[in-house]
Design an enzyme around this catalytic site. Structure first.
Site, mmCIF file in Angstrom:
data_model
loop_
_atom_site.group_PDB
_atom_site.id
_atom_site.type_symbol
_atom_site.label_atom_id
_atom_site.label_comp_id
_atom_site.label_asym_id
_atom_site.label_seq_id
_atom_site.Cartn_x
_atom_site.Cartn_y
_atom_site.Cartn_z
ATOM 1 N N ASP A 109 77.499 -48.784 64.216
ATOM 2 C CA ASP A 109 75.993 -48.437 64.176
ATOM 3 C C ASP A 109 75.369 -49.004 65.174
ATOM 4 O OD1 ASP A 109 74.608 -46.762 62.637
ATOM 5 O OD2 ASP A 109 74.418 -48.222 60.911
ATOM 6 N N LYS B 243 78.909 -38.729 55.641
ATOM 7 C CA LYS B 243 79.526 -39.309 56.609
ATOM 8 C C LYS B 243 81.015 -39.480 56.430
ATOM 9 C CE LYS B 243 75.683 -42.367 57.750
ATOM 10 N NZ LYS B 243 74.658 -43.540 57.394
ATOM 11 N N GLN C 100 75.706 -49.211 55.184
ATOM 12 C CA GLN C 100 74.655 -48.263 54.754
ATOM 13 C C GLN C 100 73.468 -49.328 54.311
ATOM 14 O OE1 GLN C 100 74.467 -44.976 55.065
ATOM 15 N NE2 GLN C 100 72.602 -44.964 54.575
#
Ligand code: NDP
Length: 297
Positions: free
Chosen positions: A122, A55, A99
């Site tokens: 997200d 990422k 994460q």
């Protein structure tokens, strides 16, 4: 009947990244805005470290500002919440990604809720889930967004198609179903309590599998000519007994690919399908967040 056409995640992900890079360059030139992504990883889980590195590298490659914050596995929730609060206030950061999964002692729900909905790239904050359900502009979870881009590019207008989504998780199944509904599909959601799931799947013009069970969806569950989007990523031993005995593993989806390919019209492979779109869509969401935070729509 000819074999299904492959929906190649590599091609679509490259297209998304190229378009994001172009827009980032325009934003920087015309508005002096550089979209910024902060990734937080807690602990030293090997898979998470690989994802986080990817990422970071990909966001830099499209011209974004990128930072990674690493907390130790035994970090206290207050430490994590303090970090998130700081990033919420940081004008160089437009997207915050936590994460997952977090180490067991940390309250995942509390941590996600602490992220500003406007920076929640997200798309997992309850405010974004609500906006999506209401059809309002939201940050959409990356994997579902990737599925929709691939479906639209492959099939064009989705109006009136019967879409069956197998899986009802907050991360994948539910948001995919919401997006398909917004695209004027007729949507059925299957799950572990669905009766006669094969018969339900056989009605699908579009079948999205997000179950987490290796190759559960067989070829004879698929309507001839259907578009099959396989979200599942499952690690299994090799079929070859020697390789399996040596502990070697491979990735497979939730769909029995070889069988399904004989019946479907289009299908995403695993690996090489939806998974590649997920990070590309994270970049897309960071760009969207940066634009919105600067009043650029
Ligand atoms: P979850 O475990 O959160 O959800 C799985 C869903 O599948 C649940 O709704 C569950 O039903 C349903 N399910 C489980 N077993 C069955 C069964 N036997 N029959 C019917 N339905 C069943 O998983 P996620 O949604 O997070 O992930 C799904 C898959 O997608 C995983 O393989 C994951 O690794 C992969 N994934 C891939 C990503 C990518 O980038 N490509 C990103 C995210 C996930 P119930 O609700 O009734 O329990």
């Amino acid at each position: 009947m000819p074999q299904a056409q492959i929906i190649d995640g590599k091609v679509y992900a490259e297209r998304v990244r190229a378009s994001v890079a172009q827009e980032v360059s325009t934003l920087r030139r015309d508005h002096d805005i550089q979209p910024g992504l902060a990734v937080i990883v807690v602990g030293d889980d090997a898979a998470s470290q690989v994802y986080v590195r990817s990422k970071g590298e990909q966001s830099l490659a499209v011209g974004m500002h990128s930072v990674t914050h690493r907390l130790p596995a035994d970090a206290h929730i207050d430490e994590l919440l303090l970090l998130i609060a700081g990033l919420n206030e940081d004008p160089r950061i437009h997207g915050i990604l936590l994460q997952l999964p977090l180490p067991g002692h940390l309250d995942q729900r509390a941590a996600l809720a602490a992220i500003s909905p406007d920076k929640d790239v997200d798309g997992l904050h309850v405010v974004n889930a609500g906006r999506l359900a209401n059809g309002e502009p939201a940050l959409i979870p990356c994997t579902p967004l990737g599925c929709m881009i691939m479906l639209r590019e492959t099939l064009g207008d989705l109006t009136g198609k019967h879409a069956v989504v197998v899986g009802r998780s907050v991360l994948v199944g539910r948001p995919v179903a919401q997006l398909l509904l917004q695209a004027d599909c007729t949507v059925t959601i299957g799950h572990s309590r669905t009766l006669d799931l094969p018969a339900v799947c056989r009605q699908a013009d579009i079948l999205v599998a997000a179950v987490g069970r290796p190759q559960m969806i067989r070829g004879d569950w698929i309507k001839p000519g259907a578009a099959v989007i396989d979200v599942g990523i499952n690690r299994v031993p090799f079929d070859n007994p020697e390789k399996a005995a040596a502990g070697r593993t491979k990735l497979v989806g939730d769909v029995a690919f070889k069988e399904a390919r004989e019946v479907a019209g289009w299908i995403t492979p695993v690996p090489g399908g939806v998974g590649l779109m997920t990070v590309a869509c994270l970049l897309q969401n960071t760009l969207t967040a940066a634009r919105r935070q600067n009043g650029l729509g």
